[in-house]
Design a protein around this motif. Structure first.
Motif, PDB file in Angstrom:
ATOM      1  N   GLU A  33       0.852  -1.286  -0.037  1.00  0.00           N
ATOM      2  CA  GLU A  33       0.015   0.040   0.064  1.00  0.00           C
ATOM      3  C   GLU A  33       0.669   1.107   0.009  1.00  0.00           C
ATOM      4  N   ARG A  37       0.132   3.982  -2.759  1.00  0.00           N
ATOM      5  CA  ARG A  37       0.007   5.377  -2.667  1.00  0.00           C
ATOM      6  C   ARG A  37       0.907   6.180  -3.154  1.00  0.00           C
ATOM      7  N   ARG A  48      -6.110  11.375  -9.105  1.00  0.00           N
ATOM      8  CA  ARG A  48      -5.777  10.826  -7.693  1.00  0.00           C
ATOM      9  C   ARG A  48      -7.006  10.745  -6.853  1.00  0.00           C
ATOM     10  N   GLY A  52      -8.350   7.296  -5.467  1.00  0.00           N
ATOM     11  CA  GLY A  52      -8.109   7.072  -3.971  1.00  0.00           C
ATOM     12  C   GLY A  52      -9.690   6.577  -3.620  1.00  0.00           C
ATOM     13  N   TRP A  57      -9.679   4.572   0.128  1.00  0.00           N
ATOM     14  CA  TRP A  57      -8.717   5.631   0.977  1.00  0.00           C
ATOM     15  C   TRP A  57      -9.515   6.844   1.568  1.00  0.00           C
ATOM     16  N   GLN A  68      -9.389   0.099   2.760  1.00  0.00           N
ATOM     17  CA  GLN A  68      -8.291  -0.597   1.781  1.00  0.00           C
ATOM     18  C   GLN A  68      -8.903  -1.890   0.988  1.00  0.00           C
TER      19      GLN A  68
END
Length: 355
Positions: A33, A37, A48, A52, A57, A68
């Protein structure tokens, strides 16, 4: 690649006990992760934010949620790297470890495929929350998927692992195209449906395993076995997923069940039922030919007919057969025993979701 003779039963005492699948997946998340990220952090701000959100996230406004992913594909990549006997994984300029880079790349490809798949199937829910296209729009969902794919290819570059990944993406696209074409056909056979699933699902899992092995410098024969292991696992996974799509618990699946039947999708249990030559199969075929969106009663009737025609039993048995073939390839690769136990735990985890 032809599967070797089946390996001994998973319950034999000669096989060392391994960790639980939950422990293997948790370790994979902890290792992958941060690197994932970091890659997402290099993307343009709007993409982005979408990536996410899709990963769980943060919410649509960018507020952290603590979510997650399942990390199945990263866990397979890392475990296959550990399974190859030899030295440590090769270094990587961006992640520090070629196995981690492989794991990140296959997860990016997986997310690319999910973003596109949800748009094509018009699925409104993904991972227990509204799918990206319903929140940000179809165009941005597709562009986000394209960007994740580009990031995956860029991460591995012109290496054997990169070539493995791009080959899997091509197989994935061919499989997805076949899946879409099947919706308008009444003569889909089981063999071609299995080939479609091997491309749509098995190819990326095969690439996860093969790129993990390549990160450790495995020879061609060993890589072939790990790729075949992953592809067979992918088919077992798809069979189980198809079962969940009809009879699963929405709280486990993360999206409403019955959607495949509602859209008259030719999933593997459905095709097995349609090809069964039974009265239930014939009634199911008539239901699938009806115009208009089926109501809840029709969807429930279709699920009953799939089971009555033997589709549910066939899919369970085929999932077990594919699992056995996967384990035979794993044994033929001569893996490190502890890593092999981790891989067997992951296979079991994928197959018990429906039971």
């Amino acid at each position: 690649m032809t599967a070797p003779a089946p390996s001994p039963s998973r319950s034999t005492p000669t096989q060392p006990p391994g960790r639980t699948a939950a422990a293997v997946l948790d370790e994979a998340r902890q290792r992958v992760e941060p690197a994932l990220r970091a890659v997402v952090g290099t993307l343009p701000p709007e993409i982005r934010r979408i990536a996410g959100y899709h990963a769980g996230w943060w919410d649509a406004d960018g507020r952290p949620t603590g979510g997650q992913g399942k990390a199945v594909r990263p866990a397979l990549a890392l475990a296959c790297a550990r399974a190859v006997r030899g030295g440590p994984a090769a270094p990587h300029p961006r992640t520090g470890d070629a196995a981690v880079a492989a794991a990140v790349a296959v997860e990016l490809v997986h997310d690319f495929s999910l973003l596109h798949d949800d748009v094509m199937d018009q699925d409104p829910v993904r991972r227990h929350r509204p799918a990206v296209w319903t929140v940000f729009g179809t165009g941005l969902a597709l562009l986000a998927g394209d960007t994740l794919l580009a990031a995956a290819v860029d991460l591995l570059g012109p290496t054997p692992a990169g070539k493995e990944l791009t080959g899997a993406v091509l197989d994935l696209c061919v499989g997805q195209a076949a899946d879409l074409q099947f919706e308008g056909r009444t003569d889909v056979g089981l063999d071609e449906c299995l080939r479609m699933c091997e491309g749509k699902t098995g190819a990326v899992l095969g690439a996860a395993c093969a790129t993990g092995a390549l990160a450790r410098g495995a020879d061609d024969r060993t890589v072939d076995h790990y790729r075949a292991f992953g592809r067979e696992v992918g088919l077992a996974f798809q069979l189980t997923d198809d079962l969940l799509g009809i009879w699963g618990d929405p709280a486990v699946v993360g999206k409403p069940v019955g959607g495949d039947l509602e859209s008259r999708k030719k999933s593997l249990p459905v095709v097995a039922a349609l090809r069964s030559g039974t009265a239930a199969g014939a009634e199911l075929a008539a239901l699938y030919r009806q115009a208009g969106k089926p109501d809840a009663a029709a969807v429930a009737r279709a699920a009953h007919l799939v089971e009555a025609a033997g589709g549910r039993a066939w899919a369970r048995a085929e999932a077990d057969r594919r699992s056995a073939a996967a384990l035979a390839h794993l044994a033929a690769a001569d893996p490190d025993p502890a890593a092999a136990a981790d891989l067997r735990a992951l296979v079991d985890h994928l197959l018990v979701r429906e039971r």
